[in-house]
Motif scaffolding. Sequence first.
Motif, short mmCIF file in Angstrom:
data_model
loop_
_atom_site.label_atom_id
_atom_site.label_comp_id
_atom_site.label_asym_id
_atom_site.label_seq_id
_atom_site.Cartn_x
_atom_site.Cartn_y
_atom_site.Cartn_z
N SER A 128 39.36 -22.24 -25.93
CA SER A 128 39.02 -21.07 -25.00
C SER A 128 38.33 -20.66 -25.43
O SER A 128 37.22 -20.74 -24.74
N THR B 215 34.53 -22.73 -25.82
CA THR B 215 34.02 -23.06 -24.29
C THR B 215 33.78 -21.35 -23.72
O THR B 215 31.78 -22.27 -23.41
N LYS B 216 34.32 -20.38 -24.09
CA LYS B 216 33.79 -19.65 -23.34
C LYS B 216 32.50 -19.73 -24.05
O LYS B 216 31.18 -18.97 -23.38
#
Length: 306
Positions: free
Chosen positions: A174, A177-178
């Motif tokens: 996560s 990805t961010k």
Amino acid sequence: MAIITTSNVYKSLKAILDNIITDPVDSGKGDLLYPKYMDIKTMSDNYEIDQEVAGTLLLQEKAEGAVATVGSIQEGYEKRYIARTYALHLHIAEEAIEDNKYDKYINAAKRLTRSAYKTQDYDATNVILRSTSSSYVGGDGVALGSASHTLPYGGTWSNIADVYQTPSRAALISAITKIGKYVAQTGLTEGYELKKIVCPLAQWAVWEGIVKSTQVPESNANELNVVGPKGSHSGIEVVPVKYLDARTTTEWGGITSAENGIQWRNRRKLKSRTWVDNDAEVMKYGVSYRSDRGWSDARGWYQGNT
């Protein structure tokens, strides 16, 4: 003015001690942790200012023979670094020095140097500990980890996890990805890379297992670990900071490839001195340094948990 006299160190006045149990007094410079997660820079003046500037936006279609759209640049916030002085002295009566039978009992210069380096590490750790506190803000008026960082052309952006997560492979995916979708100062998607995980010492084994495993344990080792050494996002360094554990064992974050993130700025590096007060016959030892720490661009940080 507190002066160390023979009454403070009276057990050192006779050669009767077997061992002296005391703090480590080696300089500690080689043990510093903050250079592993902060950019170290040098200040050239009493204060310095970093200025945010957003460049031009996307091109617009132009009809044949028509005038092209005129672009612009836009100033954003400014971040000011101010050279702050930290200092500590030890004042020791000459009698206490003359009659002391053990070199390591007082050891004034080494003790002060050790304290100075400890101060730097604790001070740097506060940047992480206060990363979501509204009482400690950056140039854009919000905390280091925030969903409301401002953009020069208007609007906001976020460098915090959409859902705070404890250490796990999913949390790391996560984060990557961010960070890969972070916007630049223009508000246009730019994307950066995760370089380091900064965490309490209590988390080191979990993160090391995640970034150094080649296969995914929960798939019975049948799936490639994309954040491991053979994955597309390999090479992420784990930086455990033992000073975090005194306040939190859950908070963690990431250092990204964005420039001008969290940093330490030296105006004057550690300086030690020794002098004598002849009137009082007191030896004086002192150490001091001048520095500031903070961040200019919050894109250099990802807030994974608090």
